[in-house]
Design a protein around this motif. Sequence first.
Motif, PDB file in Angstrom:
ATOM      1  N   TRP A 269      25.080  11.496 -24.596  1.00 48.98           N
ATOM      2  CA  TRP A 269      25.866  12.295 -23.460  1.00 48.98           C
ATOM      3  C   TRP A 269      26.696  11.601 -22.561  1.00 48.98           C
ATOM      4  O   TRP A 269      27.626  12.123 -22.205  1.00 48.98           O
ATOM      5  CB  TRP A 269      24.806  13.440 -22.791  1.00 48.98           C
ATOM      6  CG  TRP A 269      25.399  14.568 -21.859  1.00 48.98           C
ATOM      7  CD1 TRP A 269      25.271  14.331 -20.394  1.00 48.98           C
ATOM      8  CD2 TRP A 269      25.977  15.563 -22.139  1.00 48.98           C
ATOM      9  NE1 TRP A 269      26.170  15.269 -19.822  1.00 48.98           N
ATOM     10  CE2 TRP A 269      26.517  16.183 -20.926  1.00 48.98           C
ATOM     11  CE3 TRP A 269      26.584  16.150 -23.350  1.00 48.98           C
ATOM     12  CZ2 TRP A 269      27.374  17.202 -20.785  1.00 48.98           C
ATOM     13  CZ3 TRP A 269      27.371  17.238 -23.191  1.00 48.98           C
ATOM     14  CH2 TRP A 269      27.602  17.821 -21.971  1.00 48.98           C
ATOM     15  N   ASP A 270      26.057  10.818 -21.911  1.00 44.36           N
ATOM     16  CA  ASP A 270      26.524   9.759 -21.082  1.00 44.36           C
ATOM     17  C   ASP A 270      28.116   8.996 -21.781  1.00 44.36           C
ATOM     18  O   ASP A 270      28.837   9.032 -20.918  1.00 44.36           O
ATOM     19  CB  ASP A 270      25.813   8.405 -20.884  1.00 44.36           C
ATOM     20  CG  ASP A 270      26.326   7.561 -19.664  1.00 44.36           C
ATOM     21  OD1 ASP A 270      26.828   8.219 -18.786  1.00 44.36           O
ATOM     22  OD2 ASP A 270      26.407   6.405 -19.703  1.00 44.36           O
ATOM     23  N   ARG A 271      27.943   8.923 -22.975  1.00 44.74           N
ATOM     24  CA  ARG A 271      29.135   8.264 -23.577  1.00 44.74           C
ATOM     25  C   ARG A 271      30.312   9.462 -23.697  1.00 44.74           C
ATOM     26  O   ARG A 271      31.178   9.218 -23.427  1.00 44.74           O
ATOM     27  CB  ARG A 271      28.836   7.919 -24.853  1.00 44.74           C
ATOM     28  CG  ARG A 271      30.211   7.395 -25.788  1.00 44.74           C
ATOM     29  CD  ARG A 271      29.934   7.016 -27.354  1.00 44.74           C
ATOM     30  NE  ARG A 271      29.114   5.755 -27.267  1.00 44.74           N
ATOM     31  CZ  ARG A 271      28.500   5.235 -28.380  1.00 44.74           C
ATOM     32  NH1 ARG A 271      28.818   5.854 -29.431  1.00 44.74           N
ATOM     33  NH2 ARG A 271      27.522   4.328 -28.279  1.00 44.74           N
TER      34      ARG A 271
ATOM     35  N   GLU B 198      30.572  11.930 -21.585  1.00 49.89           N
ATOM     36  CA  GLU B 198      31.098  12.076 -20.308  1.00 49.89           C
ATOM     37  C   GLU B 198      32.178  11.049 -19.973  1.00 49.89           C
ATOM     38  O   GLU B 198      33.065  11.331 -19.195  1.00 49.89           O
ATOM     39  CB  GLU B 198      30.031  12.209 -19.220  1.00 49.89           C
ATOM     40  CG  GLU B 198      29.247  13.445 -19.227  1.00 49.89           C
ATOM     41  CD  GLU B 198      28.081  13.513 -18.154  1.00 49.89           C
ATOM     42  OE1 GLU B 198      27.612  12.284 -17.660  1.00 49.89           O
ATOM     43  OE2 GLU B 198      27.807  14.682 -17.681  1.00 49.89           O
ATOM     44  N   GLN B 199      31.812   9.801 -20.265  1.00 47.82           N
ATOM     45  CA  GLN B 199      32.892   8.756 -19.966  1.00 47.82           C
ATOM     46  C   GLN B 199      34.018   9.096 -20.628  1.00 47.82           C
ATOM     47  O   GLN B 199      34.937   8.723 -20.129  1.00 47.82           O
ATOM     48  CB  GLN B 199      32.179   7.439 -20.443  1.00 47.82           C
ATOM     49  CG  GLN B 199      31.100   6.951 -19.452  1.00 47.82           C
ATOM     50  CD  GLN B 199      30.336   5.664 -19.806  1.00 47.82           C
ATOM     51  OE1 GLN B 199      30.648   5.240 -21.017  1.00 47.82           O
ATOM     52  NE2 GLN B 199      29.260   5.032 -19.155  1.00 47.82           N
TER      53      GLN B 199
END
Length: 64
Positions: A26-28, A30-31
């Motif tokens: 999820w972090d990837r 969003e980035q």
Amino acid sequence: MIGRILLTVAALAVTGFMLLVLIGLWDRYEQETAALGFSGIYERYLAWQAGTFRRPEGPRSRES
């Protein structure tokens, strides 16, 4: 009794690992979304439909 405890600990470990993987994905996501200038999922979907969506080049894409 010990088998039941070990099974519970193993299940918790697997669940925790899966949670960490999902958080990382999820972090990837969003980035990448922020880097492309999209503010939401719908805009990213529209870009994909229009064919303008391209993955940013990174270390993996340079391997030949």
